[in-house]
Design an enzyme around this catalytic site. Structure first.
Site, mmCIF file in Angstrom:
data_model
loop_
_atom_site.group_PDB
_atom_site.id
_atom_site.type_symbol
_atom_site.label_atom_id
_atom_site.label_comp_id
_atom_site.label_asym_id
_atom_site.label_seq_id
_atom_site.Cartn_x
_atom_site.Cartn_y
_atom_site.Cartn_z
ATOM 1 N N TYR A 173 0.836 -1.204 0.000
ATOM 2 C CA TYR A 173 0.000 0.000 0.000
ATOM 3 C C TYR A 173 0.867 1.249 0.000
ATOM 4 O O TYR A 173 1.984 1.256 0.536
ATOM 5 C CB TYR A 173 -0.898 0.038 1.262
ATOM 6 C CG TYR A 173 -2.151 -0.806 1.151
ATOM 7 C CD1 TYR A 173 -2.080 -2.183 0.931
ATOM 8 C CD2 TYR A 173 -3.408 -0.229 1.276
ATOM 9 C CE1 TYR A 173 -3.234 -2.957 0.837
ATOM 10 C CE2 TYR A 173 -4.563 -0.993 1.192
ATOM 11 C CZ TYR A 173 -4.476 -2.354 0.962
ATOM 12 O OH TYR A 173 -5.614 -3.108 0.870
ATOM 13 N N GLU A 207 -15.359 4.268 4.587
ATOM 14 C CA GLU A 207 -15.351 4.587 3.163
ATOM 15 C C GLU A 207 -16.732 4.475 2.523
ATOM 16 O O GLU A 207 -17.604 3.780 3.062
ATOM 17 C CB GLU A 207 -14.422 3.603 2.440
ATOM 18 C CG GLU A 207 -13.052 3.521 3.052
ATOM 19 C CD GLU A 207 -11.997 3.053 2.072
ATOM 20 O OE1 GLU A 207 -12.312 2.204 1.218
ATOM 21 O OE2 GLU A 207 -10.867 3.549 2.161
#
Ligand SMILES: C=Cc1ccc(O)cc1
Length: 178
Positions: free
Chosen positions: A26, A71
């Site tokens: 990431y 999210e």
């Protein structure tokens, strides 16, 4: 990679690349005190990238930072950074639908918020997939706060090597045209 972290201000504006112990790579940027950007290079949703995600960013004690957000997909994330030791611990709580249909989320999310919101209603939430992992930080860059150039292009094979090798950003932390 030799930056020393003490205060919240030391952390804000910093750009990281890290690999979780499960192999997922990431890239993540503390854009300002309430906003994060990220790009995913390896793992279940490799290829996904996101700008301007609202997040809670806190200094726990000198040099240790907690970040949490939820999210549009319904995925929740909690990250604990110990950057002086080049480490973090992250927990991702994926709704079932992301595990079942990861490809829907593999895109530049900012252009597809409606699709994320309709998908989270259309498909199943439970049981959630919880991914708790430590990660090793492989890159630390001082991008400065509110730099829209940090996470502004689709991930590609070799991108994180280009960043680590100084081939991706110029001296002002703008993307080098390729
Ligand atoms: C789901 C997003 C996400 C972003 C960064 C990270 O380390 C884990 C999850």
């Amino acid at each position: 990679m030799d930056k020393h972290f003490e205060t919240l201000d030391d952390f804000l504006g910093t750009h990281f690349i890290y690999t979780y112990d499960n192999g997922w790579e990431y890239e993540w940027y503390a854009k300002n005190d309430h906003t994060v950007d990220y790009r995913i290079h390896g793992g279940m949703v490799a290829g996904r990238w996101v700008a301007d995600q609202e997040a809670h960013i806190n200094l726990l004690t000198a040099g240790i930072y907690k970040i949490a957000w939820t999210e549009p997909t319904g995925t929740d994330v909690a990250l604990d950074f110990v950057p002086n030791e080049h480490k973090l611990n992250g927990t991702i709580f994926f709704p079932k639908w992301v595990q079942d249909h990861p490809e829907i989320t593999v895109t530049y999310q900012n252009d597809h918020i409606d699709l994320m919101e309709t998908s989270r209603e259309k498909y199943e939430t439970y049981p959630k997939m919880v991914v708790p992992e430590f990660a090793n930080i492989t890159y630390i860059g001082d991008a400065g706060q509110n730099n829209d150039q940090v996470i502004a292009a689709e991930p590609y094979e070799g991108m994180t090597d280009d960043i680590r090798n100084g081939k991706f950003y110029d001296d002002n932390y703008r993307m080098i045209k390729r």
